[in-house]
Design a protein around this motif. Structure first.
Motif, PDB file in Angstrom:
ATOM      1  N   GLU A  67      -4.886  22.574 -12.966  1.00 55.28           N
ATOM      2  CA  GLU A  67      -5.979  21.651 -13.238  1.00 55.28           C
ATOM      3  C   GLU A  67      -5.490  20.420 -14.019  1.00 55.28           C
ATOM      4  OE1 GLU A  67      -9.278  24.115 -14.377  1.00 55.28           O
ATOM      5  OE2 GLU A  67     -10.462  22.331 -14.905  1.00 55.28           O
ATOM      6  N   THR A  68      -4.660  20.674 -15.047  1.00 55.08           N
ATOM      7  CA  THR A  68      -4.129  19.560 -15.848  1.00 55.08           C
ATOM      8  C   THR A  68      -3.251  18.652 -14.981  1.00 55.08           C
ATOM      9  OG1 THR A  68      -3.974  21.176 -17.622  1.00 55.08           O
ATOM     10  CG2 THR A  68      -2.893  19.076 -18.000  1.00 55.08           C
ATOM     11  N   ASP A  69      -2.368  19.272 -14.182  1.00 52.23           N
ATOM     12  CA  ASP A  69      -1.445  18.468 -13.375  1.00 52.23           C
ATOM     13  C   ASP A  69      -2.165  17.700 -12.266  1.00 52.23           C
ATOM     14  OD1 ASP A  69       0.755  19.102 -14.876  1.00 52.23           O
ATOM     15  OD2 ASP A  69       1.386  20.782 -13.603  1.00 52.23           O
ATOM     16  N   ILE A  70      -3.193  18.282 -11.699  1.00 59.61           N
ATOM     17  CA  ILE A  70      -3.928  17.591 -10.630  1.00 59.61           C
ATOM     18  C   ILE A  70      -4.588  16.329 -11.211  1.00 59.61           C
ATOM     19  CG2 ILE A  70      -5.980  17.734  -9.142  1.00 59.61           C
ATOM     20  CD1 ILE A  70      -3.701  19.234  -7.871  1.00 59.61           C
ATOM     21  N   ARG A  71      -5.152  16.471 -12.392  1.00 62.43           N
ATOM     22  CA  ARG A  71      -5.779  15.312 -13.032  1.00 62.43           C
ATOM     23  C   ARG A  71      -4.718  14.237 -13.303  1.00 62.43           C
ATOM     24  NH1 ARG A  71      -8.076  12.995 -17.629  1.00 62.43           N
ATOM     25  NH2 ARG A  71     -10.351  12.756 -17.546  1.00 62.43           N
ATOM     26  N   SER A  72      -3.552  14.659 -13.795  1.00 59.39           N
ATOM     27  CA  SER A  72      -2.477  13.691 -14.056  1.00 59.39           C
ATOM     28  C   SER A  72      -2.028  13.013 -12.767  1.00 59.39           C
ATOM     29  CB  SER A  72      -1.248  14.376 -14.668  1.00 59.39           C
ATOM     30  OG  SER A  72      -1.611  15.080 -15.809  1.00 59.39           O
ATOM     31  N   LEU A  76      -1.406   8.335  -9.341  1.00 58.98           N
ATOM     32  CA  LEU A  76      -1.487   7.717  -8.013  1.00 58.98           C
ATOM     33  C   LEU A  76      -2.506   6.588  -7.953  1.00 58.98           C
ATOM     34  CD1 LEU A  76      -1.378  10.835  -5.638  1.00 58.98           C
ATOM     35  CD2 LEU A  76       0.273   8.962  -5.654  1.00 58.98           C
ATOM     36  N   SER A  77      -3.642   6.773  -8.619  1.00 63.17           N
ATOM     37  CA  SER A  77      -4.729   5.808  -8.443  1.00 63.17           C
ATOM     38  C   SER A  77      -4.868   4.829  -9.597  1.00 63.17           C
ATOM     39  CB  SER A  77      -6.066   6.542  -8.253  1.00 63.17           C
ATOM     40  OG  SER A  77      -5.987   7.426  -7.178  1.00 63.17           O
ATOM     41  N   ALA A  78      -4.384   5.200 -10.797  1.00 63.84           N
ATOM     42  CA  ALA A  78      -4.577   4.307 -11.942  1.00 63.84           C
ATOM     43  C   ALA A  78      -3.247   3.883 -12.573  1.00 63.84           C
ATOM     44  CB  ALA A  78      -5.470   4.994 -12.986  1.00 63.84           C
ATOM     45  N   GLY A  79      -2.141   4.242 -11.908  1.00 62.82           N
ATOM     46  CA  GLY A  79      -0.832   3.780 -12.380  1.00 62.82           C
ATOM     47  C   GLY A  79      -0.374   4.390 -13.698  1.00 62.82           C
ATOM     48  N   ALA A  80      -0.973   5.550 -14.081  1.00 59.10           N
ATOM     49  CA  ALA A  80      -0.578   6.174 -15.345  1.00 59.10           C
ATOM     50  C   ALA A  80       0.550   7.178 -15.107  1.00 59.10           C
ATOM     51  CB  ALA A  80      -1.785   6.872 -15.980  1.00 59.10           C
ATOM     52  N   GLY A  81       1.784   6.741 -15.178  1.00 59.08           N
ATOM     53  CA  GLY A  81       2.927   7.640 -15.010  1.00 59.08           C
ATOM     54  C   GLY A  81       3.427   7.673 -13.575  1.00 59.08           C
ATOM     55  N   ARG A  82       4.615   8.274 -13.392  1.00 54.96           N
ATOM     56  CA  ARG A  82       5.204   8.358 -12.048  1.00 54.96           C
ATOM     57  C   ARG A  82       4.659   9.588 -11.319  1.00 54.96           C
ATOM     58  NH1 ARG A  82      10.612   9.289 -13.017  1.00 54.96           N
ATOM     59  NH2 ARG A  82      10.906   9.519 -10.775  1.00 54.96           N
ATOM     60  N   PHE A 107       0.820  -1.216   0.000  1.00 54.71           N
ATOM     61  CA  PHE A 107       0.000   0.000   0.000  1.00 54.71           C
ATOM     62  C   PHE A 107       0.858   1.273   0.000  1.00 54.71           C
ATOM     63  CE2 PHE A 107      -2.754  -3.178   2.010  1.00 54.71           C
ATOM     64  CZ  PHE A 107      -3.850  -3.081   1.174  1.00 54.71           C
ATOM     65  N   PRO A 108       0.420   2.301  -0.737  1.00 47.03           N
ATOM     66  CA  PRO A 108       1.086   3.603  -0.603  1.00 47.03           C
ATOM     67  C   PRO A 108       0.713   4.203   0.752  1.00 47.03           C
ATOM     68  CG  PRO A 108      -0.865   3.807  -1.989  1.00 47.03           C
ATOM     69  CD  PRO A 108      -0.746   2.348  -1.622  1.00 47.03           C
ATOM     70  N   GLU A 109       1.277   5.350   1.098  1.00 51.49           N
ATOM     71  CA  GLU A 109       0.914   6.020   2.355  1.00 51.49           C
ATOM     72  C   GLU A 109      -0.543   6.500   2.258  1.00 51.49           C
ATOM     73  OE1 GLU A 109       2.235   6.670   5.595  1.00 51.49           O
ATOM     74  OE2 GLU A 109       0.141   7.252   5.576  1.00 51.49           O
ATOM     75  N   LEU A 110      -1.418   5.832   3.018  1.00 50.09           N
ATOM     76  CA  LEU A 110      -2.859   6.075   2.859  1.00 50.09           C
ATOM     77  C   LEU A 110      -3.320   7.428   3.400  1.00 50.09           C
ATOM     78  CD1 LEU A 110      -4.317   2.560   3.749  1.00 50.09           C
ATOM     79  CD2 LEU A 110      -3.728   3.508   1.515  1.00 50.09           C
ATOM     80  N   VAL A 111      -2.476   8.077   4.202  1.00 54.30           N
ATOM     81  CA  VAL A 111      -2.920   9.328   4.816  1.00 54.30           C
ATOM     82  C   VAL A 111      -3.122  10.438   3.767  1.00 54.30           C
ATOM     83  CG1 VAL A 111      -0.788  10.603   5.394  1.00 54.30           C
ATOM     84  CG2 VAL A 111      -2.658  10.485   7.052  1.00 54.30           C
ATOM     85  N   PHE A 112      -2.505  10.279   2.590  1.00 58.47           N
ATOM     86  CA  PHE A 112      -2.676  11.283   1.536  1.00 58.47           C
ATOM     87  C   PHE A 112      -4.029  11.159   0.842  1.00 58.47           C
ATOM     88  CE2 PHE A 112       2.093  10.593   1.190  1.00 58.47           C
ATOM     89  CZ  PHE A 112       2.385  11.679   2.001  1.00 58.47           C
ATOM     90  N   PHE A 113      -4.697  10.045   1.057  1.00 56.01           N
ATOM     91  CA  PHE A 113      -5.929   9.772   0.305  1.00 56.01           C
ATOM     92  C   PHE A 113      -7.152  10.254   1.068  1.00 56.01           C
ATOM     93  CE2 PHE A 113      -2.708   7.295  -1.589  1.00 56.01           C
ATOM     94  CZ  PHE A 113      -3.057   7.167  -2.921  1.00 56.01           C
ATOM     95  N   ASP A 114      -8.224  10.473   0.320  1.00 55.31           N
ATOM     96  CA  ASP A 114      -9.461  10.895   0.953  1.00 55.31           C
ATOM     97  C   ASP A 114      -9.921   9.788   1.909  1.00 55.31           C
ATOM     98  OD1 ASP A 114     -11.822  12.618   1.194  1.00 55.31           O
ATOM     99  OD2 ASP A 114     -12.837  10.863   0.366  1.00 55.31           O
ATOM    100  N   CYS A 115     -10.043  10.119   3.196  1.00 55.69           N
ATOM    101  CA  CYS A 115     -10.347   9.103   4.213  1.00 55.69           C
ATOM    102  C   CYS A 115     -11.603   8.325   3.848  1.00 55.69           C
ATOM    103  CB  CYS A 115     -10.543   9.734   5.576  1.00 55.69           C
ATOM    104  SG  CYS A 115      -9.252  10.907   6.045  1.00 55.69           S
ATOM    105  N   GLN A 116     -12.608   9.086   3.355  1.00 54.68           N
ATOM    106  CA  GLN A 116     -13.886   8.435   3.130  1.00 54.68           C
ATOM    107  C   GLN A 116     -13.918   7.598   1.862  1.00 54.68           C
ATOM    108  OE1 GLN A 116     -17.298  10.875   4.213  1.00 54.68           O
ATOM    109  NE2 GLN A 116     -16.855   9.701   6.067  1.00 54.68           N
ATOM    110  N   SER A 117     -12.845   7.685   1.055  1.00 52.02           N
ATOM    111  CA  SER A 117     -12.872   6.786  -0.102  1.00 52.02           C
ATOM    112  C   SER A 117     -12.746   5.337   0.383  1.00 52.02           C
ATOM    113  CB  SER A 117     -11.823   7.163  -1.156  1.00 52.02           C
ATOM    114  OG  SER A 117     -10.537   7.214  -0.629  1.00 52.02           O
ATOM    115  N   LEU A 153     -11.819   3.126  -6.848  1.00 55.23           N
ATOM    116  CA  LEU A 153     -10.424   3.498  -6.580  1.00 55.23           C
ATOM    117  C   LEU A 153     -10.371   4.583  -5.503  1.00 55.23           C
ATOM    118  CD1 LEU A 153      -9.179   3.903 -10.271  1.00 55.23           C
ATOM    119  CD2 LEU A 153      -8.541   2.066  -8.691  1.00 55.23           C
ATOM    120  N   PRO A 154      -9.448   4.437  -4.556  1.00 56.16           N
ATOM    121  CA  PRO A 154      -9.251   5.570  -3.648  1.00 56.16           C
ATOM    122  C   PRO A 154      -8.559   6.706  -4.409  1.00 56.16           C
ATOM    123  CG  PRO A 154      -7.708   3.804  -3.101  1.00 56.16           C
ATOM    124  CD  PRO A 154      -8.536   3.315  -4.246  1.00 56.16           C
ATOM    125  N   HIS A 155      -8.807   7.949  -4.014  1.00 61.40           N
ATOM    126  CA  HIS A 155      -8.148   9.082  -4.669  1.00 61.40           C
ATOM    127  C   HIS A 155      -7.544   9.997  -3.622  1.00 61.40           C
ATOM    128  CE1 HIS A 155     -12.315  10.251  -3.797  1.00 61.40           C
ATOM    129  NE2 HIS A 155     -11.804  11.446  -3.535  1.00 61.40           N
TER     130      HIS A 155
END
Ligand code: HEC
Ligand code: HEC
Ligand code: HEC
Ligand code: HEC
Length: 454
Positions: free
Chosen positions: A322-327, A332-338, A263-273, A295-297
């Motif tokens: 906006e573009t970078d946040i989507r990327s 982080l959640s779909a494994g598309a890129g580092r 698991f990645p560090e879960l504290v960065f993710f939305d708790c309620q996901s 997927l958690p985000h």
């Protein structure tokens, strides 16, 4: 001791009192500090601020002094920071430490670095007590060098900041960095999901709101403005958003926070996901993340706020954000890129935005536009996270407060307040959060804001 000396001076010659008291205090405190703590950046302790002629008075108004002087009593009676150390010894503090197996919480550096003024022993003066929790010097800076000249009343605030280590808490960027260091974490202090799992409460923060509910132990009036630049609430809020995002993505990029096992560090993710019931379905497609269900985000609440701010104040930066946040969501959640390089790019944009917002002169038009943009967001799936709704509510409060200070008609203010109350009701608890109720409250905010401009 200094207090008694001052009283003596007062009885001798009331006119001379202030100057005499100040000079004696300067000498007394200086010798005291140097004798006891050789380090000039010494933290002399809350007791050294709490004299009745200094910040320990019972007054509630400014008389002759530039400040109210009851700051110590406000802190001690109403400010949770005064109890930050003792909560480590309570049931929850002990439970968290026991679950983590780190020994007593009140002696664990993992806890003390946020729950006390945990400076090295060599920097602790005679009146320093770890049990004072988050005391004056945590925020205002170790007073070893500045207490003397400050108490003398002879040296200007700006000079103490410049030369003697007094921290510029009035500056929104400096304040954001200070508070976020504990309320979000920094290089030396961090709450992992493991610590949350052990029982630590979720961290929530918004610079302007938290400055007010601390509660504020200062009043902005002419005496304040004569010494300091007073930033409007809307600016403190906006700057706080930029720095909160900068900090979050910086931590995401830090290899230290790699998480545990698969698991990645879960504290960065939305708790309620993860932490909500599976029988009340609430997933909604969000264009700003482009993620599929299941997927958690990461917690993008600050980014959602910044989108509304940047759209009005810095549209170019807003678009790249906006573009970078989507990327980053995709990475982080779909494994598309580092994720790390994207996170660092966002950190740089947030930094730049933070500087621009700190220099921006927010007009009534800006505030209305941002409030409408946020209220419209509140009616979309981007407010389906509790964290985003909570941030939007605090944003409305900060903007409405600024409008009130600048002058708004009673009727319009009442409409905005009623809408804000509906937002508070919808976000009262995380577990009972209902996105539909928040959307309807946001609709009220939008109508009140639109009417305000007519
Ligand atoms: C990164 C800073 C940070 C660290 C490290 C940290 N805390 Fe906290 N803690 C906070 C903040 C901030 C709050 C208040 C959260 C809020 O209400 O927004 C808090 C709240 C708490 C509370 C609830 C207090 C109350 O009034 O109910 C307890 C108990 C607690 N922490 C215990 C611990 C223990 C035990 C540790 C060590 C394992 C620890 N904390 C480490 C920052 C930290
Ligand atoms: C959690 C951080 C924090 C703590 C702890 C804290 N302060 Fe403050 N203090 C602030 C902030 C933020 C302001 C408002 C911004 C400013 O004017 O600097 C402020 C303002 C003040 C002011 C008013 C300044 C003015 O110009 O009107 C005084 C005086 C003061 N603090 C004294 C104290 C004393 C004494 C203590 C301890 C008993 C204390 N503070 C604890 C953050 C803190
Ligand atoms: C050294 C770490 C530290 C710093 C710096 C710090 N805080 Fe805190 N703060 C805490 C801790 C720990 C708590 C929880 C105390 C408790 O509940 O006993 C807390 C609690 C609070 C609370 C109460 C929250 C609640 O749930 O009621 C407010 C408001 C707050 N802080 C505002 C601020 C502001 C504003 C600043 C910056 C001016 C700031 N803090 C700086 C550690 C810190
Ligand atoms: C990716 C999923 C995921 C995310 C995101 C997540 N958690 Fe967790 N959390 C878990 C799992 C799995 C457990 C372990 C549950 C268990 O032991 O029963 C857990 C345990 C906990 C516990 C202990 C619960 C208990 O019953 O003792 C707390 C508290 C907690 N998490 C808080 C949080 C907070 C606060 C956040 C957001 C900052 C968060 N979690 C984000 C999956 C998640």
């Amino acid at each position: 001791m200094p207090v008694r000396v001052c009283r003596l001076a007062k009885s001798l010659a009331p006119g001379l009192h202030v100057l005499c008291c100040a000079a004696l205090l300067w000498i007394a405190l200086h010798t005291h500090a140097l004798a006891q703590a050789p380090d000039t950046d010494a933290h002399l302790g809350v007791g050294s601020c709490a004299g009745t002629n200094c910040h320990g008075a019972a007054s509630t108004t400014k008389s002759k002094s530039a400040v109210i002087q009851n700051e110590y009593l406000v802190w001690q009676r109403y400010d949770k920071h005064a109890h930050a150390f003792t909560v480590l010894q309570g049931d929850l503090g002990r439970r968290i430490a026991a679950n983590l197996g780190i020994g007593p919480a009140d002696r664990a550096p993992e806890c003390l670095q946020c729950h006390a003024d945990n400076v090295p022993a060599a920097q602790r003066g005679v009146q320093f007590h770890l049990a004072d929790g988050v005391g004056c010097e945590v925020c205002h800076g170790g007073s070893g060098r500045w207490l003397g000249p400050h108490a003398s009343g002879l040296v200007k605030h700006a000079e103490l900041v410049q030369n003697d280590g007094l921290y510029p808490t009035e500056n929104p960027v400096a304040r954001a960095k200070l508070c976020l260091g504990c309320h979000e974490g920094d290089e030396t202090r961090f709450i992992t999901h493991k610590i949350m799992g052990a029982g630590h409460p979720r961290l929530s923060f918004e610079l302007q709101t938290y400055t007010q509910i601390e509660p504020a132990h200062f009043v902005v009036d002419d005496k304040y403005r004569a010494r300091k630049v007073a930033s409007p609430a809307v600016q403190v809020w906006a700057v706080g958003q930029a720095w909160a995002l900068e900090r979050l993505v910086g931590e995401i990029a830090d290899p230290k926070h790699g998480g545990e096992g698969v698991f990645p560090e879960l504290v960065f993710f939305d708790c309620q996901s993860c932490h909500h019931t599976t029988t009340e379905l609430r997933w909604q497609k969000r264009a700003s993340t482009g993620l599929a269900p299941g997927l958690p985000h990461f917690n993008d609440a600050n980014a959602v706020m910044l989108r509304a701010i940047a759209a009005r104040v810095a549209p170019g930066l807003g678009r790249s954000l906006e573009t970078d946040i989507r990327s980053l969501h995709q990475a982080l959640s779909a494994g598309a890129g580092r994720p790390a390089p994207i996170a660092l790019r966002i950190a740089a944009t947030a930094h730049q935005l933070g500087d621009e917002l700190a220099a921006h002169d927010f007009t009534q038009g800006d505030m209305r536009a941002m409030m409408i943009a946020l209220a419209q967001t509140g009616q979309t799936s981007d407010a389906s996270d509790y964290a985003a709704a909570e941030q939007a509510t605090m944003a409305f409060a900060s903007i409405i407060y600024t409008l009130k200070v600048q002058g708004v008609s009673a009727g319009r203010y009442a409409a905005m307040r009623a809408a804000l109350e509906a937002c508070y009701a919808a976000t009262r608890t995380q577990d009972a959060y209902d996105p539909a109720a928040f959307a309807s409250a946001s609709g009220m905010v939008e109508r009140a804001a639109v009417a305000d401009g007519e």
